[in-house]
Design a protein around this motif. Structure first.
Motif, PDB file in Angstrom:
ATOM      1  N   ASP A 112       3.536   3.706   6.501  1.00 26.78           N
ATOM      2  CA  ASP A 112       2.775   4.092   5.043  1.00 26.78           C
ATOM      3  C   ASP A 112       3.978   3.003   4.300  1.00 26.78           C
ATOM      4  OD1 ASP A 112       1.023   5.639   6.089  1.00 26.78           O
ATOM      5  OD2 ASP A 112       1.992   7.494   5.459  1.00 26.78           O
ATOM      6  N   MET A 113       3.449   2.276   3.271  1.00 24.69           N
ATOM      7  CA  MET A 113       4.087   1.523   2.529  1.00 24.69           C
ATOM      8  C   MET A 113       3.880   1.856   1.144  1.00 24.69           C
ATOM      9  SD  MET A 113       5.053  -0.753   5.076  1.00 24.69           S
ATOM     10  CE  MET A 113       5.385  -2.350   4.307  1.00 24.69           C
ATOM     11  N   PRO A 114       5.269   2.443   0.839  1.00 26.91           N
ATOM     12  CA  PRO A 114       4.827   2.781  -0.965  1.00 26.91           C
ATOM     13  C   PRO A 114       5.356   1.538  -1.944  1.00 26.91           C
ATOM     14  CG  PRO A 114       7.053   3.469   0.031  1.00 26.91           C
ATOM     15  CD  PRO A 114       6.093   2.918   1.270  1.00 26.91           C
ATOM     16  N   TYR A 115       4.842   1.329  -2.867  1.00 25.88           N
ATOM     17  CA  TYR A 115       5.191   0.294  -3.874  1.00 25.88           C
ATOM     18  C   TYR A 115       5.061   0.997  -5.308  1.00 25.88           C
ATOM     19  CZ  TYR A 115       4.707  -2.496   0.064  1.00 25.88           C
ATOM     20  OH  TYR A 115       4.834  -3.126   1.544  1.00 25.88           O
ATOM     21  N   ILE A 116       5.720   0.340  -6.208  1.00 26.79           N
ATOM     22  CA  ILE A 116       6.005   0.709  -7.667  1.00 26.79           C
ATOM     23  C   ILE A 116       4.993  -0.050  -8.597  1.00 26.79           C
ATOM     24  CG2 ILE A 116       7.414   0.790  -9.577  1.00 26.79           C
ATOM     25  CD1 ILE A 116       7.782   3.271  -7.611  1.00 26.79           C
ATOM     26  N   ILE A 117       4.276   0.641  -9.481  1.00 24.91           N
ATOM     27  CA  ILE A 117       3.698   0.022 -10.589  1.00 24.91           C
ATOM     28  C   ILE A 117       4.748   0.541 -11.526  1.00 24.91           C
ATOM     29  CG2 ILE A 117       1.693  -0.180 -11.863  1.00 24.91           C
ATOM     30  CD1 ILE A 117       0.024   0.831  -9.759  1.00 24.91           C
ATOM     31  N   PRO A 118       5.159  -0.548 -12.552  1.00 24.74           N
ATOM     32  CA  PRO A 118       6.091  -0.154 -13.593  1.00 24.74           C
ATOM     33  C   PRO A 118       5.386   0.543 -14.894  1.00 24.74           C
ATOM     34  CG  PRO A 118       6.369  -2.475 -12.779  1.00 24.74           C
ATOM     35  CD  PRO A 118       5.130  -2.164 -12.217  1.00 24.74           C
ATOM     36  N   PRO A 119       6.192   1.160 -15.718  1.00 28.27           N
ATOM     37  CA  PRO A 119       5.483   1.436 -16.903  1.00 28.27           C
ATOM     38  C   PRO A 119       4.738   0.562 -17.661  1.00 28.27           C
ATOM     39  CG  PRO A 119       7.960   2.467 -16.613  1.00 28.27           C
ATOM     40  CD  PRO A 119       7.620   1.137 -15.577  1.00 28.27           C
ATOM     41  N   HIS A 138       9.861 -10.301  -4.372  1.00 25.11           N
ATOM     42  CA  HIS A 138       8.682  -9.505  -4.752  1.00 25.11           C
ATOM     43  C   HIS A 138       9.000  -7.937  -4.262  1.00 25.11           C
ATOM     44  CE1 HIS A 138       5.779 -12.729  -5.434  1.00 25.11           C
ATOM     45  NE2 HIS A 138       6.334 -13.291  -4.234  1.00 25.11           N
ATOM     46  N   HIS A 139       8.736  -7.005  -5.334  1.00 26.48           N
ATOM     47  CA  HIS A 139       9.223  -5.806  -4.922  1.00 26.48           C
ATOM     48  C   HIS A 139       8.077  -4.575  -5.581  1.00 26.48           C
ATOM     49  CE1 HIS A 139      11.019  -6.731  -8.812  1.00 26.48           C
ATOM     50  NE2 HIS A 139      11.141  -5.632  -9.272  1.00 26.48           N
ATOM     51  N   CYS A 140       7.291  -5.217  -6.736  1.00 30.21           N
ATOM     52  CA  CYS A 140       6.409  -4.166  -7.428  1.00 30.21           C
ATOM     53  C   CYS A 140       5.004  -4.703  -7.162  1.00 30.21           C
ATOM     54  CB  CYS A 140       6.512  -4.126  -8.942  1.00 30.21           C
ATOM     55  SG  CYS A 140       8.213  -3.610  -9.329  1.00 30.21           S
ATOM     56  N   LEU A 141       4.139  -3.853  -7.168  1.00 31.73           N
ATOM     57  CA  LEU A 141       2.477  -4.275  -6.867  1.00 31.73           C
ATOM     58  C   LEU A 141       2.220  -5.298  -7.865  1.00 31.73           C
ATOM     59  CD1 LEU A 141       0.314  -3.854  -5.112  1.00 31.73           C
ATOM     60  CD2 LEU A 141      -0.747  -2.031  -6.474  1.00 31.73           C
ATOM     61  N   VAL A 142       2.428  -5.038  -9.298  1.00 32.87           N
ATOM     62  CA  VAL A 142       2.328  -5.699 -10.290  1.00 32.87           C
ATOM     63  C   VAL A 142       3.925  -5.766 -11.239  1.00 32.87           C
ATOM     64  CG1 VAL A 142       0.077  -5.977 -10.596  1.00 32.87           C
ATOM     65  CG2 VAL A 142       1.139  -4.249 -11.899  1.00 32.87           C
ATOM     66  N   GLY A 143       4.340  -6.757 -12.052  1.00 29.08           N
ATOM     67  CA  GLY A 143       5.178  -6.775 -12.811  1.00 29.08           C
ATOM     68  C   GLY A 143       6.382  -6.853 -12.018  1.00 29.08           C
ATOM     69  N   CYS A 144       7.536  -6.067 -12.681  1.00 27.31           N
ATOM     70  CA  CYS A 144       8.860  -6.328 -12.270  1.00 27.31           C
ATOM     71  C   CYS A 144       9.594  -5.325 -12.643  1.00 27.31           C
ATOM     72  CB  CYS A 144       9.497  -7.671 -12.603  1.00 27.31           C
ATOM     73  SG  CYS A 144      11.285  -7.813 -11.825  1.00 27.31           S
ATOM     74  N   MET A 145      10.608  -4.621 -12.014  1.00 30.46           N
ATOM     75  CA  MET A 145      11.643  -3.579 -12.526  1.00 30.46           C
ATOM     76  C   MET A 145      13.147  -4.012 -12.420  1.00 30.46           C
ATOM     77  SD  MET A 145       9.998  -0.941 -13.749  1.00 30.46           S
ATOM     78  CE  MET A 145      11.246   0.058 -13.831  1.00 30.46           C
TER      79      MET A 145
END
Length: 312
Positions: free
Chosen positions: A91-98, A229-236
């Motif tokens: 399973d691959m978890p990724y973050i969507i920023p606020p 690359h580390h977020c699905l969209v955006g950057c944190m």
């Protein structure tokens, strides 16, 4: 009810729901326009960035409400969202920023209507430079990363603006302020992988920002290192290292899980018409269905970075 009382009540109702807001005179719409166009004339914006991100603001918003007297800028707290994609191996978890969920826009608009319409006033959502309006109104302050910060929220929130014929009791317009935490701090500049936060000026080199590139429907530029690359969209990156955001780093909501079939369909870069119905519903629930044309590309970049295997 007197204007001052209605204004205070309006802010109070929003605050009771966890939102923060400021009102300024509608005349400042032209100040916003002059600020953006002035920076453009000075050559401070990359042309592609300006055309794609800054040239579409509705500085004619007052024409839709000729009697407009106020601009309302509001902020809704938003967490990061963790979404999980199932693969053949893991399973691959990724973050969507606020900031990506616009469901709060509708909630705030409904609250404003409930307060203003019974008093005979109108309110309309406006596509304006929200960050600039937020700092000019005193609602927020700029960070060195050019992201805006609000007390008690850090940078974990979404902004939305409205025009109204409701008169302003106290106009809070002023010069942009910089977060005091930024004094002597270089954390975001040192961490930014693309060098978008330069030492040559305060204004971000937005044409190098990872968020700009992974939201665009074009190939990634050759200079963009895949390891960034580390977020699905955006950057944190700059938000995560920012000391002002330390109280909010763990503010992560659990999002949906995409099955192997749904993940494979997204990776193929298909349009939403070819996505499994469950995938469409999940993307709509996340308010990122509008990024359907880049999600496959972005997800592939993340997967290739981690070397996971997928089954069709």
């Amino acid at each position: 009810m007197e204007t001052t009382d209605l204004s205070a009540n309006l802010i109070s109702v929003l605050e009771q729901e966890g939102y923060q807001a400021k009102l300024v005179s509608a005349e400042h719409l032209y100040d916003l326009k002059n600020d953006i166009e002035g920076h453009h004339r000075q050559g401070l914006f990359d042309e592609e960035f300006f055309t794609e991100e800054l040239s579409g603001f509705d500085f004619n918003a007052l024409k839709g409400l000729p009697a407009a007297k106020s601009l309302i800028i509001a902020a809704a707290p938003q967490p990061q969202v963790r979404v999980t994609f199932k693969t053949a191996s893991k399973d691959m978890p990724y973050i969507i920023p606020p900031t990506y969920s616009y469901a709060t826009d509708r909630k705030i608009e409904n609250l404003l209507r409930l307060q203003l319409e019974p008093a005979g006033y109108q309110v309309k959502k406006a596509d304006l430079p929200w960050k600039l309006l937020a700092v000019r109104s005193g609602l927020a302050q700029y960070g060195k990363n050019n992201i805006t910060y609000i007390g008690g929220l850090g940078s974990f929130y979404r902004l939305v603006a409205f025009v109204s014929d409701f008169p302003v009791a106290v106009d809070s317009w002023g010069e942009p302020q910089i977060l005091s935490d930024c004094s002597g701090c270089e954390a975001c500049a040192k961490a930014c992988p693309s060098g978008a936060i330069g030492s040559d000026r305060f204004l971000l080199h937005a044409e190098r920002c990872l968020t700009f590139h992974n939201e665009r429907q074009v190939d990634f530029p050759a200079w963009l290192n895949p390891s960034w690359h580390h977020c699905l969209v955006g950057c944190m990156v700059c938000q995560k290292v920012c000391p002002a955001n330390r109280p909010f780093h763990k503010d992560v909501a659990e999002g949906p899980v995409f099955s192997e079939t749904e993940t494979a369909a997204i990776l193929q870069g298909n349009s939403r018409d070819l996505f499994p119905p469950g995938a469409v519903q999940k993307l709509e629930g996340l308010d990122i269905i509008g990024y359907e044309n880049v999600l496959g590309r972005n997800l592939a970049a993340l997967v290739n970075k981690k070397g996971a295997r997928f089954s069709a």
